[in-house]
Structures are given as structure tokens and as C-alpha cells.
Design an enzyme around this catalytic site. Structure first.
Site, PDB file in Angstrom:
ATOM      1  N   MET A  36      45.397  13.466  11.535  1.00  0.00           N
ATOM      2  CA  MET A  36      45.554  14.661  10.715  1.00  0.00           C
ATOM      3  C   MET A  36      45.762  14.233   9.273  1.00  0.00           C
ATOM      4  O   MET A  36      46.632  13.401   8.982  1.00  0.00           O
ATOM      5  CB  MET A  36      46.743  15.496  11.208  1.00  0.00           C
ATOM      6  CG  MET A  36      46.558  16.037  12.618  1.00  0.00           C
ATOM      7  SD  MET A  36      48.026  16.865  13.265  1.00  0.00           S
ATOM      8  CE  MET A  36      49.066  15.450  13.715  1.00  0.00           C
ATOM      9  N   GLN A 108      41.573   5.935  11.457  1.00  0.00           N
ATOM     10  CA  GLN A 108      40.380   6.775  11.309  1.00  0.00           C
ATOM     11  C   GLN A 108      39.876   6.814   9.865  1.00  0.00           C
ATOM     12  O   GLN A 108      40.660   6.890   8.921  1.00  0.00           O
ATOM     13  CB  GLN A 108      40.651   8.206  11.763  1.00  0.00           C
ATOM     14  CG  GLN A 108      39.364   9.039  11.828  1.00  0.00           C
ATOM     15  CD  GLN A 108      39.585  10.493  12.107  1.00  0.00           C
ATOM     16  OE1 GLN A 108      40.139  11.205  11.271  1.00  0.00           O
ATOM     17  NE2 GLN A 108      39.146  10.956  13.272  1.00  0.00           N
ATOM     18  N   CYS A 137      35.623  16.780  10.880  1.00  0.00           N
ATOM     19  CA  CYS A 137      36.243  17.568   9.808  1.00  0.00           C
ATOM     20  C   CYS A 137      35.306  18.679   9.361  1.00  0.00           C
ATOM     21  O   CYS A 137      34.175  18.417   8.950  1.00  0.00           O
ATOM     22  CB  CYS A 137      36.597  16.674   8.631  1.00  0.00           C
ATOM     23  SG  CYS A 137      37.411  17.590   7.278  1.00  0.00           S
ATOM     24  N   ASN A 241      43.179  23.755  22.153  1.00  0.00           N
ATOM     25  CA  ASN A 241      43.944  24.691  23.005  1.00  0.00           C
ATOM     26  C   ASN A 241      45.235  24.101  23.554  1.00  0.00           C
ATOM     27  O   ASN A 241      45.758  24.596  24.557  1.00  0.00           O
ATOM     28  CB  ASN A 241      43.109  25.192  24.201  1.00  0.00           C
ATOM     29  CG  ASN A 241      41.906  26.012  23.788  1.00  0.00           C
ATOM     30  OD1 ASN A 241      41.740  26.345  22.623  1.00  0.00           O
ATOM     31  ND2 ASN A 241      41.061  26.331  24.749  1.00  0.00           N
ATOM     32  N   ALA A 263      46.855  18.191  18.015  1.00  0.00           N
ATOM     33  CA  ALA A 263      47.002  18.166  16.562  1.00  0.00           C
ATOM     34  C   ALA A 263      48.016  19.227  16.144  1.00  0.00           C
ATOM     35  O   ALA A 263      49.191  18.936  15.974  1.00  0.00           O
ATOM     36  CB  ALA A 263      45.649  18.399  15.892  1.00  0.00           C
ATOM     37  N   GLU A 264      47.581  20.489  16.023  1.00  0.00           N
ATOM     38  CA  GLU A 264      48.482  21.542  15.570  1.00  0.00           C
ATOM     39  C   GLU A 264      49.661  21.744  16.519  1.00  0.00           C
ATOM     40  O   GLU A 264      50.772  22.036  16.081  1.00  0.00           O
ATOM     41  CB  GLU A 264      47.720  22.857  15.405  1.00  0.00           C
ATOM     42  CG  GLU A 264      46.797  22.868  14.192  1.00  0.00           C
ATOM     43  CD  GLU A 264      46.262  24.255  13.886  1.00  0.00           C
ATOM     44  OE1 GLU A 264      46.424  25.157  14.740  1.00  0.00           O
ATOM     45  OE2 GLU A 264      45.677  24.435  12.807  1.00  0.00           O
TER      46      GLU A 264
END
Length: 549
Positions: A36, A108, A137, A241, A263-264
Site C-alpha cells: 500500500m 514492490q 494500481c 472483499n 489491504a483496506e
């Protein structure tokens, strides 16, 4: 054992593991902390790992934030500001990629030139287990610079980027992609990436245009299709999800993936890969309500995070802290704490400007630059209710760690009062707060997020997911607007005023977005420059393209 791609002959140097053999060599991790931008730095990775038992912390695979390959290759200052593998001026092992603290680790990069990518990867190679190519991205800055998901129309270039690392780099290369419009196109894309030499393929189950208020749900069925269509030895990670820990196992079952990336979900709840304590073993850090649901307390998680920053980012011992409050204990400390803070007056404006100026001249530290954004994610539900602390947090970055400690002190006092009120009313105070949510109809699956909010909702004093409204809900709330084509089809007058884009909170209330948007000006400028050379790169690719299969 992993098989070697037929179209990617082994390169010079020592032999290296590939595919499943490589995956097994790093412990076959099934929990993956996503890359991220400015948000998956060393301190946050340490915090995430801290919720796993010490003996299992190495079973979590983590990615660094996405780095700009050209800047990483050419600019020592950029490398030191973003990747602290060694102490400045020495060869001593420091933070990123530390063999005892920060492994397994993948670094990354975003790139559109094989040479720049290879040289950048060689700088990072000694301090990580693999190098990953960002092909997912979806942001405008990636479109302008011809990076991330905006390479997916140029499969020949993608092949050359990965194949160059496969042949020339001493450690494996991996890649993260988004799905395309059809199963056939997505499968061909995945095959191209693997044929080029990628040891692991991560698939984000959303298309490029699914971002912001248009994010919607990830397509697990597409990932399952890839799992069933690709060779069995392919190592596949699923992304999308993942809101709570329970979603991880569900995703593994639905997709057949080897591992699940978050991630989120991780940003709002860094304990997402950990296990909740057994009933009766909660201690002070974990709270469980009378309905059996619970979570890690926001004050406890924030303490852990700040202690890691003190120890590793600042190189100092964390401050001595009183035990976290639990109902039934003396509350005199709350008043004492408030008096002490009131006595610490704000310095005069002139002195404050001088202090702020000196802070700006301090060396860049990736572990400190993202703190405020992390805390806004972590405390999202908390500050939605307690806006005074939201305002305090918004001003905290100029004071550095003392500013964040002051926010923590306010959070601890507020959590204590919330816990006391919950105990006094036997939970009724919280039930009254969410009564409106639970009275709503769940709506149609895929068109309503109400059922998901009910499943995820916890009291504001525990960490919990941020549930995005689905596109249809965002449209109704005015957070997004129809395209010109859609408006024309519906007969919407051209002069009709369009609604502004706003942020919709998970409670259903419309709020201003207070989360800072960190931006790396150097990267932005470099990407703008790169955009001007895109046509030249296409010409070069046309002259020197490799046909994938």
C-alpha cells in the site's frame, strides 16, 4: 516443486527456487499484508505481525509500499527516505527486511522500463525474499505515467519486465494484477505473467475502473476460474472483499487460492490476521460485549503502534504507561490527565512556526510520515462520533510523536468513559446508538451494504472495518454521478447541477473526508515526466517486443 517456465530460460548466477518450491521455502504463508502506497511500511508491518503468536509471526508475508523503480534506481535520497534496510552511512542491518523481524518480505515496484526495474530490484534484492511488479494500481497518476494497471493493454511490455527479472535477478519475481472484462482475457493475462517467470501471482478480483465509490465487490468466482484453469503448481494469492478475519477462510474456500491478501481491511484493523482471545482470556486489550462480539480496543492498538514507533523509528524506549483501564477501577486518573494537558499551553505562534520549520528539515522517515493517515483509518469510527479528537488528530502531525501521544491520551480517556457507560447500562447505551441500523432492511445482496454493516458493526471503542457503500448506494446518496452517456439515455437535462463527490461513512451519515492523502511530490513529478516519453517507449517496445507464447 515449481516448474520452470519454458519461455524463460534460467539466467546467470546461482540457482534459485521458483514457484511452489520458492513458496514452500518461505513457509507457505496464507496471510499476506498487501503493498500500500505509504501505508505498508516497516512499523505497520510490525504492528500487524504483533497480533500473531511470536512463533507464528514469520508465517505472515508482507509487502513494502509500492516504490517508483526509476527513482529507487537513480536516487540514493529516495531509497533512504523509503527503504531503511541499513543504517545511514553504514552497512549495518537496520529495519526493512531485517532477517529476525521483517521476513518474509517482498519489495514492490511500479515500472515501465525493464532496465530501470532490474537496477532498482538489485538495490533491494539483498534485503528481501522476492521483488513484485505492480500491475494493479488504478489511480490517475499511474495512467499518466504508464504504470500499474495501465500496462495491461501492453502484454509484451509486461512480459519483458517480468522476464528480465526472472533471467537476471538472484531472487524470484512475483506480480499483482487486476482482472479483465472476460474470463478468457483474464486467463490469457495470467498465463502471460506466469510464462514470463513470475513465481507467485496475486489477483485482485476487481477491474481497473473499480475504485473509489465505484469499488464494489471483488469477483471471487473469477479467481476460482483462474485457480481451476492454471496449472496446479501455480501459487495464487486472492485479494478483495476481506473485511474481517472470518472472511479469510471463506475466501480461501471460495477461490482455492494459496493465500489471501488484505489491504483496506488491515488498515482499519491490523489484527485481521490474528486470533481473538478465548472467552474469559480477553485481558485489558481485547473487549467482548454481552452478545459475544468484540474486538481489540482502539486505545490498546494505538498504544502498540506508538510503542513500535518509539522503539524502531525514533530509537528510544517507549514511555512508561499505566495499565489500560477496565470498568470498576478508580477513574481519578482521567481528571488528572485532563488537568495536566490543560496546563501544557500551546506555544506562541512565532515559536510554533520555528518548531514546525525545524521539523520540516528533519530527515525523511517512512515510518513517521504515514502515522497520521494510519490513525485516521484506525480511529475512523471513533472520530466520527468524537469529532473533538478528530480535530486534535488533524493538527497532531506538526508536533510529531508528542502530538500523537496527546491524541492517545484523549482516546484512552474517551474509551474509559464509553466502557463505564456500557457497563452501567448493561449494554443499552450501545444498542441505542445502533438501533437505527438494525431496524433497516438488509436489501438486495450485491446492491445493499446494510447486511455487511450489521455483521461488521462494533462499538466505536474497538477496531473494525470501514464498509464502503456499493456503487448503487453511492449514486443514490449523490457521492457519484452518472456518466454523460447514462444521463443522455435517462434524459437528464445538461444544465442540471451535478452533485459533488463526498465521502459516505459506514453509518450512513455523509461526512467530510478528514483522512490525509499522503503524496510523494518527487514521485508525482517523475511520473509526469515519464508520461511524456510513453510514445517513445511504445516505439521501442514495437521494435523489441517478445511474443508471449
Amino acid at each position: 516443486m515449481g516448474s520452470i517456465p519454458k519461455d524463460a530460460p534460467a539466467g546467470p548466477g546461482k540457482a534459485k527456487l521458483y514457484g511452489r518450491a520458492f513458496y514452500q521455502s518461505i513457509g507457505s504463508p496464507k496471510y499476506i499484508l498487501a503493498p500500500m502506497v505509504d501505508q505498508s511500511e516497516f512499523a505497520w508491518r510490525m504492528l500487524t505481525r504483533s497480533f500473531l503468536p511470536e512463533a507464528e509471526q514469520s508465517s505472515l508475508l508482507a509487502y513494502t509500499p509500492m516504490f517508483h523503480a526509476r527513482l529507487f534506481e537513480e536516487t540514493e535520497k529516495y531509497r533512504h527516505a523509503h527503504f531503511q534496510a541499513t543504517r545511514p552511512g553504514t552497512d549495518g542491518i537496520w529495519l526493512d527486511g531485517h532477517p529476525e523481524l521483517d521476513r518474509p518480505l517482498f519489495v514492490q515496484f511500479c515500472a515501465n522500463d525493464p532496465k530501470h526495474l532490474l537496477n532498482a530490484a538489485r538495490h533491494a534484492g539483498p534485503y528481501c525474499d522476492a521483488v513484485d511488479l505492480n500491475l494493479g494500481c488504478p489511480q490517475g497518476i499511474a495512467r499518466k505515467g504508464h504504470y500499474g494497471s495501465f500496462l495491461q493493454e501492453d502484454q509484451d511490455l509486461i512480459f519483458r519486465l517480468i522476464n528480465t527479472l526472472y533471467k537476471e535477478l538472484e531472487i524470484p519475481v512475483t506480480a499483482k494484477i487486476r482482472i479483465l472484462e472476460t474470463k478468457e482475457a483474464t486467463l490469457a493475462y495470467a498465463q502471460n505473467v506466469l510464462r514470463a517467470g513470475a513465481s507467485i501471482l496475486t489477483v485482485h478480483g476487481r477491474r481497473r475502473e473499480q475504485k473509489g465509490h465505484l469499488t464494489g465487490l471483488a469477483d471471487w468466482e473469477m479467481i476460482r476460474f483462474l485457480r481451476d484453469s492454471l496449472p496446479k503448481e501455480t501459487v495464487l494469492f486472492a485479494n478483495g472483499n476481506i473485511l474481517q478475519g472470518a472472511d479469510i477462510e471463506q475466501c480461501l474456500q471460495a477461490t482455492g487460492a494459496d493465500g489471501v491478501m488484505s489491504a483496506e481491511g488491515n488498515l482499519s484493523d491490523p489484527s485481521i490476521f490474528g486470533r481473538a482471545p478465548e472467552k474469559g482470556q480477553e485481558g485489558r486489550e481485547y473487549w467482548r460485549g454481552r452478545d459475544g462480539n468484540g474486538g481489540w480496543r482502539v486505545d490498546a492498538v494505538m498504544r502498540r503502534y506508538l510503542d513500535i514507533l518509539h522503539k524502531y523509528a525514533e530509537g528510544t524506549e517507549p514511555p512508561e504507561r499505566r495499565p489500560l483501564f477496565v470498568p470498576g477501577e478508580d477513574m481519578a486518573w482521567i481528571e488528572d490527565s485532563e488537568k495536566a494537558e490543560a496546563a501544557a499551553e500551546e506555544p506562541p505562534a512565532k515559536k510554533r512556526r520555528k518548531e514546525d520549520s525545524s521539523n520540516k528539515n528533519a530527515p525523511a522517515n517512512p515510518n513517521l510520515s504515514g502515522v497520521q493517515a494510519h490513525l485516521f483509518h484506525l480511529l475512523r469510527h471513533f472520530v466520527t462520533k468524537h469529532t473533538d479528537i478528530r480535530d486534535q488528530l488533524a493538527k497532531s502531525s506538526r508536533k510529531g510523536m508528542p502530538g500523537y501521544e496527546a491524541v492517545l491520551s484523549a482516546v484512552e480517556r474517551t474509551v474509559a468513559r464509553g466502557l463505564v457507560e456500557y457497563a452501567r447500562t448493561d449494554g443499552q447505551s450501545w444498542e441505542d446508538e445502533v438501533k437505527g441500523l438494525y431496524e433497516q432492511d438488509d436489501g438486495v445482496e450485491g446492491e445493499s451494504s446494510v447486511a455487511t454493516m450489521k455483521r461488521c458493526k462494533r462499538p466505536w471503542w474497538v477496531v473494525q472495518p470501514i464498509v464502503r457503500p456499493l456503487p448503487s448506494e453511492a449514486l443514490k446518496k449523490g457521492a457519484i454521478r452518472p456518466s454523460k452517456k447514462e444521463m443522455k439515455a435517462e434524459g437528464t437535462p445538461k444544465e442540471a447541477k451535478q452533485p459533488a463527490v463526498v465521502n459516505v461513512d459506514t453509518s450512513g451519515e455523509t461526512t467530510a473526508d478528514t483522512t490525509p492523502k499522503p503524496a510523494d511530490a518527487a514521485v508525482a513529478e517523475e511520473i509526469k515526466k515519464d508520461g511524456a516519453t510513453t510514445e517513445q517507449q511504445k516505439d521501442l517496445a514495437a521494435r523489441d517486443k517478445l511474443v508471449a507464447g
